[in-house]
Scaffold this motif. Structure first.
Motif, PDB file in Angstrom:
ATOM      1  N   TYR A   1       0.795  -1.225   0.000  1.00  0.00           N
ATOM      2  CA  TYR A   1       0.000   0.000   0.000  1.00  0.00           C
ATOM      3  C   TYR A   1       0.832   1.282   0.000  1.00  0.00           C
ATOM      4  O   TYR A   1       0.293   2.377   0.013  1.00  0.00           O
ATOM      5  CB  TYR A   1      -0.917   0.022   1.235  1.00  0.00           C
ATOM      6  N   GLY A   2       2.170   1.121   0.028  1.00  0.00           N
ATOM      7  CA  GLY A   2       3.010   2.305   0.113  1.00  0.00           C
ATOM      8  C   GLY A   2       3.115   3.060  -1.199  1.00  0.00           C
ATOM      9  O   GLY A   2       2.562   2.668  -2.230  1.00  0.00           O
ATOM     10  N   VAL A   3       3.831   4.177  -1.152  1.00  0.00           N
ATOM     11  CA  VAL A   3       4.120   4.943  -2.366  1.00  0.00           C
ATOM     12  C   VAL A   3       5.080   4.113  -3.214  1.00  0.00           C
ATOM     13  O   VAL A   3       6.041   3.536  -2.703  1.00  0.00           O
ATOM     14  CB  VAL A   3       4.747   6.306  -2.003  1.00  0.00           C
ATOM     15  N   VAL A   4       4.821   4.056  -4.500  1.00  0.00           N
ATOM     16  CA  VAL A   4       5.608   3.191  -5.384  1.00  0.00           C
ATOM     17  C   VAL A   4       7.064   3.670  -5.428  1.00  0.00           C
ATOM     18  O   VAL A   4       7.335   4.857  -5.604  1.00  0.00           O
ATOM     19  CB  VAL A   4       5.016   3.178  -6.810  1.00  0.00           C
ATOM     20  N   PHE A   5       7.988   2.747  -5.258  1.00  0.00           N
ATOM     21  CA  PHE A   5       9.409   3.044  -5.396  1.00  0.00           C
ATOM     22  C   PHE A   5       9.730   3.289  -6.881  1.00  0.00           C
ATOM     23  O   PHE A   5       9.215   2.566  -7.723  1.00  0.00           O
ATOM     24  CB  PHE A   5      10.245   1.863  -4.880  1.00  0.00           C
ATOM     25  N   PRO A   6      10.569   4.241  -7.239  1.00  0.00           N
ATOM     26  CA  PRO A   6      11.391   5.098  -6.394  1.00  0.00           C
ATOM     27  C   PRO A   6      10.760   6.427  -6.008  1.00  0.00           C
ATOM     28  O   PRO A   6      11.380   7.210  -5.297  1.00  0.00           O
ATOM     29  CB  PRO A   6      12.617   5.333  -7.257  1.00  0.00           C
ATOM     30  N   ALA A   7       9.515   6.704  -6.474  1.00  0.00           N
ATOM     31  CA  ALA A   7       8.883   7.975  -6.091  1.00  0.00           C
ATOM     32  C   ALA A   7       8.748   8.071  -4.575  1.00  0.00           C
ATOM     33  O   ALA A   7       8.757   9.161  -4.006  1.00  0.00           O
ATOM     34  CB  ALA A   7       7.513   8.102  -6.763  1.00  0.00           C
ATOM     35  N   SER A   8       8.628   6.920  -3.913  1.00  0.00           N
ATOM     36  CA  SER A   8       8.546   6.901  -2.445  1.00  0.00           C
ATOM     37  C   SER A   8       9.739   7.608  -1.829  1.00  0.00           C
ATOM     38  O   SER A   8       9.634   8.192  -0.748  1.00  0.00           O
ATOM     39  CB  SER A   8       8.497   5.457  -1.947  1.00  0.00           C
ATOM     40  N   HIS A   9      10.878   7.576  -2.512  1.00  0.00           N
ATOM     41  CA  HIS A   9      12.087   8.174  -1.969  1.00  0.00           C
ATOM     42  C   HIS A   9      12.379   9.547  -2.590  1.00  0.00           C
ATOM     43  O   HIS A   9      12.592  10.513  -1.874  1.00  0.00           O
ATOM     44  CB  HIS A   9      13.272   7.231  -2.215  1.00  0.00           C
ATOM     45  N   HIS A  10      12.368   9.633  -3.925  1.00  0.00           N
ATOM     46  CA  HIS A  10      12.812  10.903  -4.494  1.00  0.00           C
ATOM     47  C   HIS A  10      11.739  11.993  -4.469  1.00  0.00           C
ATOM     48  O   HIS A  10      12.067  13.152  -4.719  1.00  0.00           O
ATOM     49  CB  HIS A  10      13.406  10.730  -5.899  1.00  0.00           C
ATOM     50  N   ALA A  11      10.496  11.662  -4.144  1.00  0.00           N
ATOM     51  CA  ALA A  11       9.469  12.709  -4.076  1.00  0.00           C
ATOM     52  C   ALA A  11       9.053  13.007  -2.642  1.00  0.00           C
ATOM     53  O   ALA A  11       8.113  13.777  -2.426  1.00  0.00           O
ATOM     54  CB  ALA A  11       8.245  12.301  -4.886  1.00  0.00           C
TER      55      ALA A  11
END
Length: 521
Positions: free
Chosen positions: A168-178
């Motif tokens: 359910y998390g933010v899709v990687f890599p947007a989870s990190h760079h955004a």
């Protein structure tokens, strides 16, 4: 948190196969569970009990925090600085916050290009006018360094918005760079701003065109897989005599840099090397600009003045075969009122691949812009402001908020794309949500480093000068590189390098390999 016994029994019964999906959804609704939650739980491979606990958790934890913070708040309102045009995703929840928490939500809209400046002004003025601010990911470094927003890491560790949950998390890599700056959480993403490629499906399925295309190119008429195929399709479909153009790709100020950056990263080149030397002022960068110049002959004549809205309108009116757009462009083109020519006639695909110097095929896209919620250091109720950010971006509420019209927000969590609610499917369609997932995993961010807006403005002006013919490719990129070097010197190489290394360490493995990121220190 203790679960309602009837709810627990329903989940267990459904998981054991004792209820149909329809009966389960109906029962969950009568038990007060949001349709978005019930639908996601019903579809989850985790099993109903575990899925309910996982997907509902961030929303419940945020609401519990909001209740406590609202009860002790002396100022019974939250003021949100938001970009103009984004409010449609937030207004459906105003009454709930007022009626159940006694908190009034006040929205202050500013043009999107002004929001960053407003934040920097607040760093100086310290008025406390804003509680929640909604910048793009590129604002976080300068806002954190100027002290105008909180580092959210401690709150996220305590209240767990499940930013990195695989289901359910933010899709990687947007989870990190955004969301991260130097490995710390600076904001919570609320908008999946990746760009994808749209084609006119009715033209692809035209038998006469299909035969003519196959006769000419020796392959089936289909969405392009590479930038070479994209260019060939644009030429084939280009019919200016009838007001129909090969593509609506942007050449206008403010947007054209993304078209350059997109093509550059597809060739395995990022914006800097590991020592902050610009890399685009190279033979590869010149080649990219030359390919863009060559493509100009097949573009819509308004490509040099398009804004996002005029671009969407032109595509929706049926004035072109392809378009490079954010997901909101797909949503716009799907609606009969704004896409009279494109409703039901869109075939979307991930951004075309290109080839690196060693001949490897590389898929790389842009995650450009990407709004999120940040908490002002000068807020009278920072915990309440954080609670709002986590609640709005929780897997459940975000899935409900995104489909509303009149807002920027697009899918960004795994469940939005792989386990979507009916409303998300109705808005984006299953094929496009699948395209978004397979595109986002290969995205590269904006200049999410200190001075990010200065870097992008410098690049944009030079690329635009080249596209309009006032500078040749080599001159434009050389001057952009000089500007970059001055910006880096002024901000401090060590400071920018630290952020750049952290930013690029979380790119998709093929992109890191192509750009040599693993060799950087």
């Amino acid at each position: 948190m203790e679960m309602n016994p009837k709810l627990e029994k329903t989940l267990q019964e459904y998981e054991a196969g004792g209820m149909t999906r329809r009966s389960f959804l109906k029962t969950m609704t009568t038990l007060g569970v949001a349709a978005a939650v019930a639908n996601a739980v019903a579809l989850s491979p985790l099993g109903a009990v575990k899925a309910f606990a996982a997907i509902n958790g961030p929303e419940e934890r945020a609401w519990a925090l909001a209740k406590v913070a609202a009860a002790k708040a002396t100022k019974k309102s939250l003021t949100l600085l938001i970009p103009t045009g984004s409010i449609g995703n937030m207004t459906p929840y105003v009454d709930k916050w007022k009626n159940e928490l006694g908190i009034t939500l006040e929205f202050i809209e500013e043009p999107d290009e002004v929001v960053h400046t407003k934040g920097m002004q607040e760093a100086v003025a310290k008025t406390g006018r804003y509680d929640v601010m909604m910048p793009t990911a590129m604002s976080y470094p300068d806002w954190i360094d100027s002290g105008v927003i909180y580092d959210l890491t401690d709150w996220t560790e305590k209240h767990d918005p499940e930013l990195f949950n695989k289901e359910y998390g933010v899709v990687f890599p947007a989870s990190h760079h955004a969301q991260l700056y130097n490995g710390r959480v600076a904001g919570l993403l609320c908008d999946g701003d990746q760009i994808t490629l749209l084609c006119r499906k009715d033209y692809l399925e035209n038998p006469a065109k299909a035969k003519a295309f196959e006769d000419k190119f020796g392959r089936k008429l289909a969405v392009p897989d590479t930038w070479k195929e994209y260019r060939e399709l644009a030429e084939f479909m280009h019919d200016p005599a009838n007001g129909f153009y090969g593509s609506l790709e942007y050449r206008s100020p403010y947007y054209v840099k993304w078209m350059f950056m997109q093509r550059l990263v597809s060739k395995g080149v990022l914006y800097f090397d590991g020592e902050m030397n610009p890399t685009f002022n190279s033979d590869t960068g010149v080649q990219v600009l030359e390919e863009m110049l060559e493509m100009n002959q097949f573009l819509h004549p308004d490509a040099f003045s398009f804004t996002w809205s005029s671009n969407y309108n032109a595509f929706g009116r049926g004035e072109g075969f392809m378009n490079i757009v954010w997901p909101s462009g797909f949503k716009y083109s799907m609606a009969p009122s704004t896409g009279p020519a494109t409703t039901g006639n869109i075939a979307a695909t991930v951004m075309p691949a290109d080839f690196t110097k060693d001949g490897s095929k590389l898929y790389a896209g842009m995650f450009c812009w990407g709004y999120g919620y940040a908490v002002s250091k000068y807020s009278a109720n920072p915990e309440l402001a954080y609670a709002y950010a986590q609640w709005m971006t929780s897997p459940t509420i975000s899935a409900d908020a995104i489909p509303y019209l009149g807002g920027y927000s697009d899918p960004y969590r795994v469940n939005h794309m792989l386990k979507p609610t009916k409303r998300l499917v109705d808005t984006y369609t299953l094929p496009y949500l699948d395209t978004l997932y397979h595109n986002i995993v290969n995205t590269v961010p904006d200049f999410c480093i200190p001075g990010g807006f200065e870097y992008q403005d410098a690049l944009d002006k030079e690329v635009h000068a080249c596209m309009t013919g006032s500078k040749d490719p080599k001159e434009a990129l050389s001057q952009a590189a000089h500007k970059f070097e001055r910006i880096t010197r002024r901000i401090g190489k060590d400071k920018v390098k630290k952020a750049w290394i952290a930013l690029t360490s979380n790119l998709a493995a093929p992109i890191k390999k192509a750009a040599g990121v693993d060799q950087w220190s």
